[in-house]
Design a protein around this motif. Structure first.
Motif, PDB file in Angstrom:
ATOM      1  N   TYR A   1      -2.595  -6.747   5.389  1.00 38.80           N
ATOM      2  CA  TYR A   1      -3.743  -6.881   4.482  1.00 38.80           C
ATOM      3  C   TYR A   1      -3.311  -6.797   3.019  1.00 38.80           C
ATOM      4  O   TYR A   1      -3.804  -5.950   2.256  1.00 38.80           O
ATOM      5  CB  TYR A   1      -4.803  -5.821   4.788  1.00 38.80           C
ATOM      6  N   ASN A  27      -2.598  -3.433   1.540  1.00 38.79           N
ATOM      7  CA  ASN A  27      -3.629  -2.404   1.478  1.00 38.79           C
ATOM      8  C   ASN A  27      -3.606  -1.474   2.679  1.00 38.79           C
ATOM      9  O   ASN A  27      -4.377  -0.516   2.750  1.00 38.79           O
ATOM     10  CB  ASN A  27      -5.009  -3.039   1.304  1.00 38.79           C
ATOM     11  N   GLN A  86       0.848 -11.631  -3.098  1.00 39.15           N
ATOM     12  CA  GLN A  86       0.831 -11.624  -1.630  1.00 39.15           C
ATOM     13  C   GLN A  86       1.610 -12.802  -1.064  1.00 39.15           C
ATOM     14  O   GLN A  86       2.302 -12.678  -0.065  1.00 39.15           O
ATOM     15  CB  GLN A  86      -0.622 -11.692  -1.127  1.00 39.15           C
ATOM     16  N   ILE A 116      -6.514  -8.265  -5.735  1.00 39.58           N
ATOM     17  CA  ILE A 116      -5.759  -7.653  -4.623  1.00 39.58           C
ATOM     18  C   ILE A 116      -4.466  -8.416  -4.362  1.00 39.58           C
ATOM     19  O   ILE A 116      -3.406  -7.832  -4.166  1.00 39.58           O
ATOM     20  CB  ILE A 116      -6.599  -7.703  -3.308  1.00 39.58           C
ATOM     21  N   GLN A 117      -4.586  -9.755  -4.351  1.00 38.14           N
ATOM     22  CA  GLN A 117      -3.440 -10.582  -3.977  1.00 38.14           C
ATOM     23  C   GLN A 117      -2.336 -10.510  -5.024  1.00 38.14           C
ATOM     24  O   GLN A 117      -1.172 -10.684  -4.706  1.00 38.14           O
ATOM     25  CB  GLN A 117      -3.868 -12.037  -3.776  1.00 38.14           C
ATOM     26  N   LYS A 173       2.604  -3.856  -7.246  1.00 40.17           N
ATOM     27  CA  LYS A 173       2.132  -2.486  -7.453  1.00 40.17           C
ATOM     28  C   LYS A 173       3.167  -1.413  -7.127  1.00 40.17           C
ATOM     29  O   LYS A 173       2.931  -0.235  -7.378  1.00 40.17           O
ATOM     30  CB  LYS A 173       0.806  -2.238  -6.733  1.00 40.17           C
ATOM     31  N   PRO A 194      -9.705  -4.732 -13.070  1.00 41.89           N
ATOM     32  CA  PRO A 194      -9.091  -3.888 -12.036  1.00 41.89           C
ATOM     33  C   PRO A 194      -7.612  -3.563 -12.282  1.00 41.89           C
ATOM     34  O   PRO A 194      -7.129  -2.548 -11.808  1.00 41.89           O
ATOM     35  CB  PRO A 194      -9.226  -4.722 -10.754  1.00 41.89           C
ATOM     36  N   TYR A 232     -11.144 -12.712   1.953  1.00 41.71           N
ATOM     37  CA  TYR A 232     -10.068 -12.317   1.032  1.00 41.71           C
ATOM     38  C   TYR A 232     -10.557 -11.454  -0.129  1.00 41.71           C
ATOM     39  O   TYR A 232      -9.765 -10.788  -0.791  1.00 41.71           O
ATOM     40  CB  TYR A 232      -9.318 -13.553   0.521  1.00 41.71           C
ATOM     41  N   ASN A 233     -11.867 -11.439  -0.360  1.00 39.85           N
ATOM     42  CA  ASN A 233     -12.405 -10.605  -1.439  1.00 39.85           C
ATOM     43  C   ASN A 233     -12.645  -9.156  -1.040  1.00 39.85           C
ATOM     44  O   ASN A 233     -12.931  -8.316  -1.890  1.00 39.85           O
ATOM     45  CB  ASN A 233     -13.740 -11.176  -1.917  1.00 39.85           C
ATOM     46  N   LYS A 261     -12.046  -5.452  -0.020  1.00 36.81           N
ATOM     47  CA  LYS A 261     -11.015  -4.399  -0.111  1.00 36.81           C
ATOM     48  C   LYS A 261     -11.148  -3.573   1.161  1.00 36.81           C
ATOM     49  O   LYS A 261     -12.116  -2.853   1.344  1.00 36.81           O
ATOM     50  CB  LYS A 261     -11.280  -3.563  -1.369  1.00 36.81           C
ATOM     51  N   ARG A 290     -10.600  -0.885   4.330  1.00 34.36           N
ATOM     52  CA  ARG A 290     -10.377   0.559   4.408  1.00 34.36           C
ATOM     53  C   ARG A 290      -9.632   0.884   5.696  1.00 34.36           C
ATOM     54  O   ARG A 290      -9.911   0.333   6.751  1.00 34.36           O
ATOM     55  CB  ARG A 290     -11.713   1.316   4.373  1.00 34.36           C
ATOM     56  N   GLU A 307      -2.813   4.373   4.787  1.00 35.59           N
ATOM     57  CA  GLU A 307      -3.006   3.884   3.420  1.00 35.59           C
ATOM     58  C   GLU A 307      -1.638   3.813   2.742  1.00 35.59           C
ATOM     59  O   GLU A 307      -0.791   4.666   2.978  1.00 35.59           O
ATOM     60  CB  GLU A 307      -3.837   4.895   2.617  1.00 35.59           C
TER      61      GLU A 307
END
Ligand SMILES: Cc1cc2nc3c(=O)[nH]c(=O)nc-3n(C[C@H](O)[C@H](O)[C@H](O)COP(=O)(O)OP(=O)(O)OC[C@H]3O[C@@H](n4cnc5c(N)ncnc54)[C@H](O)[C@@H]3O)c2cc1C
Ligand SMILES: Nc1ncnc2c1ncn2[C@@H]1O[C@H](COP(=O)(O)O)[C@@H](O)[C@H]1O
Lengths: 311, 249
Positions: free
Chosen positions: A128, A131, A246, A265-266, A272, A287, B13-14, B16, B18, B222
């Motif tokens: 992911y 993540n 990514q 995110i990508q 990061k 972000p 893809y948007n 986030k 958990r 995580e």
């Protein structure tokens, strides 16, 4: 049994990604052989032979291996596979192209993008877009891995040379595809993968000209590599091999300066793990600031020239 | 010429994601799911080949839960002609997917299979290469340009140093990279039409494939987090901090 490391190189020099993957191999443990598949790649074999902890270098040369096309290269590795219980490669575009093909031919499930060796059959890898991190244990007789090289230090390269064994290139898998040409981007900057500092630009740069004008002087002053977001690459401001993320390059420099990059995110997936992140963005809620050690809210067209002057 | 396009239903893809507190996986309950973005690009490319008269049929195939029908309907709305769902509950590994796709290829006899280069959930980047190996076909991964001829295809690939052009003999496997095209949005009339297009359902048993995993997932956790740092007033301040505090310049 033993480990086979499929090396990354360009027939002239050995990529330091190989030395990093070698460190991962050493953590798994066992005799390690390095395979150089290529053409006129003798100097690459010599360099590989000097890396610490190498038993043998295996050199296979021929026209069909010059560009490491997937089909003949995978066939070559499969022919060698009987002597090894682990086969690995750095997760470069070549490694990603060839190793899954080897895995399927051996009826093995590959572990992609290993970031940690937990034990000889258990590995950590990101999923992911980084993540989540999964720990997986292989159950196949042969283990096939690609190694995310930013997670491993390079093995040293000034040892007493290991023997170099030359083998036949073989003809399996040839004729399916043909190399036409490489359109490699030319730049004399440090490589993204090994640079200590990266200055990276996003959509905000606005044009290829302005990307050059504003980013290059700062990068020159810092001796930095230049990176880009997907948006900047898609828009033609920077070449595709500069994309961080990514699906682009994964980098972990000491300093990453993100200029006009929102921090999707990508994109974060590729940078990061940098030691220090600096973000320059007009939007204080972007972000990217959530992962930045130092942020400046402001216009990069003012800040970057100012940075260049003061450095 | 027939083109087969495997499409995977993944977390949008948007989103986030958990990680579940007990470390067993990622929480997918009530999360928005979509077609894997690279697969949208693959569908778009196949549909364009049809529009250009180079292909006459586009078949979309998905392996997954019953809800993957929605993903297939999206492919149909984009212009695929028919769809095949192979129902499997729970995660399925690229090697098993490749074996099932090999079975579909045996039934359908396509000249070209266009996959995404990677699924954004497992980030494996394996299935196309594996399918190509199992079929003994040529492979062109990470394609940013596809020029399809009658017996060969010229493919430009995104590689670490820039671009590489190769020619593959057909039948071939191509995996789509981000810059191959920009996928269209399906129009409302096409979404309505897609509801009437054929969608056939199969099971792994039909292909004699066992889908038991080879990798044992021991834990999902995580990543080490980063905490937001500070905002600095200006360039002078920044340089000072990078030198004195961080020691990186
Ligand atoms: C499957 C998939 C894979 C992807 N892979 C990648 C990948 O590998 N790498 C990647 O980067 N992206 C990737 N993306 C795209 C990603 O989702 C984002 O769209 C992309 O990263 C956005 O790029 P950006 O930050 O440059 O642009 P934007 O999101 O448009 O951000 C531009 C930023 O610039 C700021 N800005 C505007 N003007 C100025 C100014 N004058 N001075 C300072 N700041 C300014 C804005 O406030 C904004 O935050 C992928 C997407 C998908 C779907
Ligand atoms: N369950 C699935 N159903 C259909 N296609 C899939 C599936 N899994 C993977 N694929 C295809 O294989 C590509 C690469 O996936 P992966 O190897 O998992 O990264 C995807 O982009 C899809 O085209």
């Amino acid at each position: 049994m033993a480990i086979l490391l499929f090396a990354e190189h360009d027939n002239q020099s050995l990529s330091d990604q190989t030395a990093k993957a070698l460190s991962a191999a050493s953590l798994i443990g066992g005799d390690i052989d390095i395979l150089i598949a290529g053409k006129n790649a003798g100097s690459v074999a010599d360099a590989a032979a000097k890396l610490s902890g190498v038993r043998n270098v295996i050199l296979a040369e021929g026209d069909t291996l010059e560009h490491r096309l997937a089909e003949p290269t995978a066939a070559l590795i499969v022919n060698l596979s009987g002597d090894y219980d682990t086969i690995l490669a750095p997760a470069t575009t070549t490694g990603k192209n060839v190793l899954p093909r080897v895995a399927a031919l051996l009826d093995v499930m590959q572990v992609s993008d290993v970031i940690e060796v937990v034990s000889p059959d258990t590995f950590k890898r990101p999923i992911y877009a980084g993540n989540a991190i999964e720990t997986v244990q292989t159950t196949d007789a042969t283990r096939i891995l690609t190694i995310r090289t930013t997670s491993f230090a390079a093995a040293t390269g000034d040892n007493a040379p290991a023997p170099i064994k030359t083998i036949d290139a073989g003809s399996d898998g040839t004729g399916l595809s043909t190399f036409l040409e490489n359109i490699l981007s030319k730049n004399d900057r440090p490589e993204l993968g090994s640079a200590k500092i990266i200055v990276s630009g996003g959509r905000a740069l606005g044009s290829a000209e302005r990307f050059q004008e504003v980013m290059t002087p700062v990068a020159d002053k810092l001796g930095a590599a230049i990176g880009a977001s997907r948006a900047a690459v898609d828009a033609g401001y920077a070449s595709n091999d500069l994309q961080v993320g990514q699906t682009g390059k994964v980098v972990a420099p000491d300093l990453y300066i993100a200029c006009g990059i929102s921090g999707a995110i990508q994109h974060l997936a590729g940078m990061k793990d940098s030691k220090i992140i600096v973000a320059i963005n007009t939007d204080e809620d972007a972000p990217i600031f959530q992962v930045a050690d130092y942020g400046i809210v402001g216009d990069l067209f003012d800040i970057l020239p100012e940075l260049e002057r003061q450095l | 010429m027939k083109v087969l396009v495997p499409v995977k239903r993944v977390v949008d893809y948007n989103v986030k994601i958990r990680v579940k507190a007990d470390g067993t996986g990622v929480d997918l309950a009530n999360v928005k799911m979509s077609m894997n973005p690279f697969d949208e690009i693959a569908v778009e490319e196949a549909v364009r080949l049809k529009e250009a008269g180079k292909a006459n049929e586009v078949v979309a195939v998905s392996i997954g839960p019953a809800q993957a029908q929605e993903t297939l309907r999206t492919a149909l709305a984009m212009g695929a002609d028919r769809a095949i769902l192979i129902t499997v509950d729970g995660p399925i590994e690229p090697l098993s997917v490749a074996k099932l796709l090999k079975g579909v290829v045996a039934d359908e006899n396509p000249n070209l299979v266009i996959l995404g280069k990677q699924a954004i959930d497992d980030d494996a980047n394996q299935t196309g290469q594996m399918l190509s190996a199992l079929l003994g076909w040529s492979q062109a991964t990470f394609a940013s340009e596809l020029d399809l001829g009658d017996t060969t295809a010229k493919v430009t690939r995104e590689v670490d140093g820039g671009l590489q052009a190769i020619e593959v003999t057909l039948p071939a496997i191509v995996t789509a990279d981000l810059r191959l095209n920009e996928p269209r949005y399906a129009s409302l009339p096409n979404i309505m039409k897609a509801k009437k297009k054929p969608l056939e359902t199969r099971t792994p048993d039909d292909f004699g494939v066992t889908v038991s995993p080879r990798l044992r997932v021991i834990r999902v956790e995580e990543p080490a987090g980063r905490t937001a740092g500070i905002k600095v007033a200006g360039v002078t301040d920044l340089i000072e901090k990078l030198k004195a505090e961080a020691g990186v310049i």
